[in-house]
Scaffold this active site. Structure first.
Site, short mmCIF file in Angstrom:
data_model
loop_
_atom_site.label_atom_id
_atom_site.label_comp_id
_atom_site.label_asym_id
_atom_site.label_seq_id
_atom_site.Cartn_x
_atom_site.Cartn_y
_atom_site.Cartn_z
CB ALA A 40 -8.48 -9.28 -4.14
CG ASP A 41 -4.38 -5.80 -0.87
OD1 ASP A 41 -4.30 -5.52 -2.09
OD2 ASP A 41 -3.38 -6.04 -0.18
CB SER A 42 -7.13 -1.24 -1.99
OG SER A 42 -5.91 -1.04 -1.29
CG ASP A 86 -4.20 -8.21 -4.46
OD1 ASP A 86 -3.08 -8.34 -4.97
OD2 ASP A 86 -4.50 -8.65 -3.34
NE ARG A 138 0.49 -6.20 -3.39
CZ ARG A 138 -0.66 -6.10 -2.72
NH1 ARG A 138 -0.65 -5.96 -1.42
NH2 ARG A 138 -1.81 -6.16 -3.36
#
Lengths: 75, 328
Positions: free
Chosen positions: A33-35, A37, B260
Site C-alpha cells: 500500500a502506498d501513500s 492507498d 487514482r
C-alpha cells in the site's frame, strides 16, 4: 465485530488483500500500500468510525495495529 | 425577460505537439516511470513550445469552437477565459484572445478559479445567456502549467501538462443545455495549492525569485482527500436539485488531476469505466483545460450524443469546486 476486525475488513476490501493474511503486525509496506492507498483507507475509516484523522497522524501509521490503537484511543 | 439556459453549440481543443514522457522526466529529476504511473496514472504530457503563449494555444481551440457553432468572432458578445496562467499578470488573457480573434464586440474577462475555472466560467456564461443579456459566449479553459512549475521538484513537475479547450455557448433549444450548476469554495485551504510570491503578500523581488517562491506548491495528501470528498458531495447536490439519479448519467467528466482520484471516485459511485472518460494518462493535469478537452475528444469520438445527460465536476486551488449537469 471488535475494532480490529472492522479495520481489517475495511483494509481487505479497500486494498483487495485476503482478510486472513492480515494481522495487527502487518505493515502497509508488506501489503504493497502506498501513500495514496493509505489516504483512501483513512477516508474509509473516518466514515466507518465517524472520526477525523489528521495528516500528521497518517504519517505515523505503519501497521494495522497502529490504526487500531489510534481508533481505540479516540472512541 | 429571462430565456432558456445555455447549450454548448461548438467545441474545440488544442494541444502542443511536444510530448514529455516519464522516461524523459527520469533524466531531469530523481523519479521513475513506474513511480509516476502507479501514483498518478500519467504516461506523458504536452509542453507548449518555447516562444508560444497561452493565447497562441487558446486561439486554435477557440476557432474550432466558433466553426462548430457556425459563428464568426465578431458575433461574440462575451469571452471568458478560465486560466491561472495568462499571457501577462495584467491584463486578462481574455483581452489578449479577443484581440487575436478580432472579436471586438465582445466583453472579455478571466475566471481564476484554478482547476475548477472552466466549470465556474460555464456557469457564468449560462447566467448571462439565461438573463437574456448575451446570445454568443466563448468559454475557454486553458493552462500552461509548464511555465509555473518547479522543474527541479519531482513531487509536482511530473503532474502537469499544457493544453486548451474551448466551447461556444448559446441559448438552448428544447431540452438541450445546462440543467443545473453547483459552485463552491473554501479559502481556508488556500495554501494547499498556491504560488507564494508575485502577489501583494510577497511582491516579486530578487529575493523571491532566488528563493523559488514563484512556483506552484502543493500539499498532495490534502488535495486528494478534498477531491474525493467534494466531488461526491457536489454530484449529490446536482442530482438532488435536478431530481435525477446516478443511473441517469450517461457521462461523468471529472477533472483530470490524477488517475487514482478518478478511480477512487468512480469505484465509490459504482460507475462503469466507459461513462468516465480519462485522458490524464496522455496529457497530465491540464487544470482548467482538462474538462473542455475531454468534451471535445468524446464528441469527436462519437461517444457524446445529442440528448445524453452529462455531469462535469472539477476541484482545485482555492480551494474551489464546481459541477454542472447538462443535456447534450
Amino acid at each position: 465485530m471488535n475494532i480490529e476486525e472492522r479495520v481489517k475488513a475495511i483494509i481487505s476490501e479497500q486494498l483487495e488483500v485476503p482478510l486472513d493474511s492480515l494481522t495487527a503486525e502487518t505493515t502497509f509496506e508488506e501489503i504493497d500500500a502506498d501513500s495514496l492507498d493509505i489516504v483512501e483507507l483513512v477516508m474509509a475509516l473516518e466514515e466507518e468510525f465517524d472520526l477525523e484523522i489528521s495528516d500528521q497522524e497518517i504519517e505515523n501509521i505503519k501497521t494495522i495495529g497502529d490504526i487500531v490503537n489510534y481508533i481505540e484511543s479516540r472512541i | 425577460m429571462g430565456h432558456n439556459g445555455a447549450a454548448i453549440t461548438g467545441c474545440g481543443a488544442a494541444l502542443p505537439e511536444r510530448r514529455l514522457t516519464n522516461r524523459d522526466l527520469e533524466k531531469m529529476v530523481d523519479t521513475s516511470d513506474r513511480w509516476i504511473l502507479e501514483r498518478t496514472g500519467i504516461r506523458e504530457r504536452r509542453l507548449l513550445e518555447e516562444g508560444l503563449s497561452t493565447v497562441d494555444l487558446s486561439e486554435r481551440a477557440a476557432r474550432d469552437a466558433l466553426d462548430g457553432a457556425g459563428i464568426k468572432p465578431h458575433e461574440l458578445e462575451l469571452i471568458l477565459v478560465a486560466t491561472v496562467t495568462p499571457d501577462y499578470p495584467l491584463p486578462a488573457a481574455a483581452c489578449c484572445l479577443q484581440a487575436r480573434l478580432g472579436a471586438f464586440r465582445a466583453a472579455a474577462m478571466d475566471v481564476a478559479a484554478g482547476c475548477s475555472g472552466f466549470i465556474y466560467a460555464l456557469a457564468v456564461a449560462d447566467q448571462f445567456i439565461r438573463s437574456g443579456a448575451y446570445r454568443n459566449v466563448l468559454v475557454v479553459g486553458v493552462e500552461i502549467p509548464s511555465r509555473i512549475v518547479d522543474w527541479s521538484d519531482r513531487s509536482t513537475c511530473v503532474l502537469f501538462g499544457d493544453g486548451a479547450g474551448a466551447v461556444v455557448m448559446q441559448p438552448a433549444d428544447g431540452e438541450r443545455g445546462l440543467v443545473a450548476f453547483e459552485l463552491g469554495a473554501d479559502g481556508r485551504g488556500r495554501e494547499h495549492l498556491y504560488i507564494p510570491a508575485g502577489g501583494t503578500v510577497l511582491p516579486t523581488s530578487a529575493e523571491t525569485v532566488q528563493r523559488q517562491l514563484h512556483y506552484v506548491k502543493m500539499n498532495g495528501t490534502e488535495i486528494f482527500r478534498f477531491a474525493v470528498r467534494i466531488v461526491q458531495e457536489t454530484l449529490e447536490r446536482l442530482l438532488e436539485k435536478s431530481h435525477l439519479d446516478y443511473g441517469d448519467l450517461d457521462h461523468l467528466f471529472l477533472h483530470q488531476a490524477n488517475l487514482r482520484i478518478i478511480e477512487s471516485i468512480r469505484k465509490k459511485l459504482r460507475l462503469p469505466r466507459e461513462k468516465v472518460p480519462v485522458h490524464v494518462d496522455r496529457y497530465g493535469n491540464m487544470s482548467a483545460a482538462a474538462i473542455p478537452v475531454a468534451l471535445f475528444e468524446e464528441k469527436a469520438a462519437g461517444r457524446l450524443k445529442e440528448g445524453d445527460l452529462l455531469a462535469a465536476v472539477a476541484f482545485g486551488a482555492g480551494l474551489t469546486w464546481g459541477g454542472i449537469l447538462m443535456r447534450w
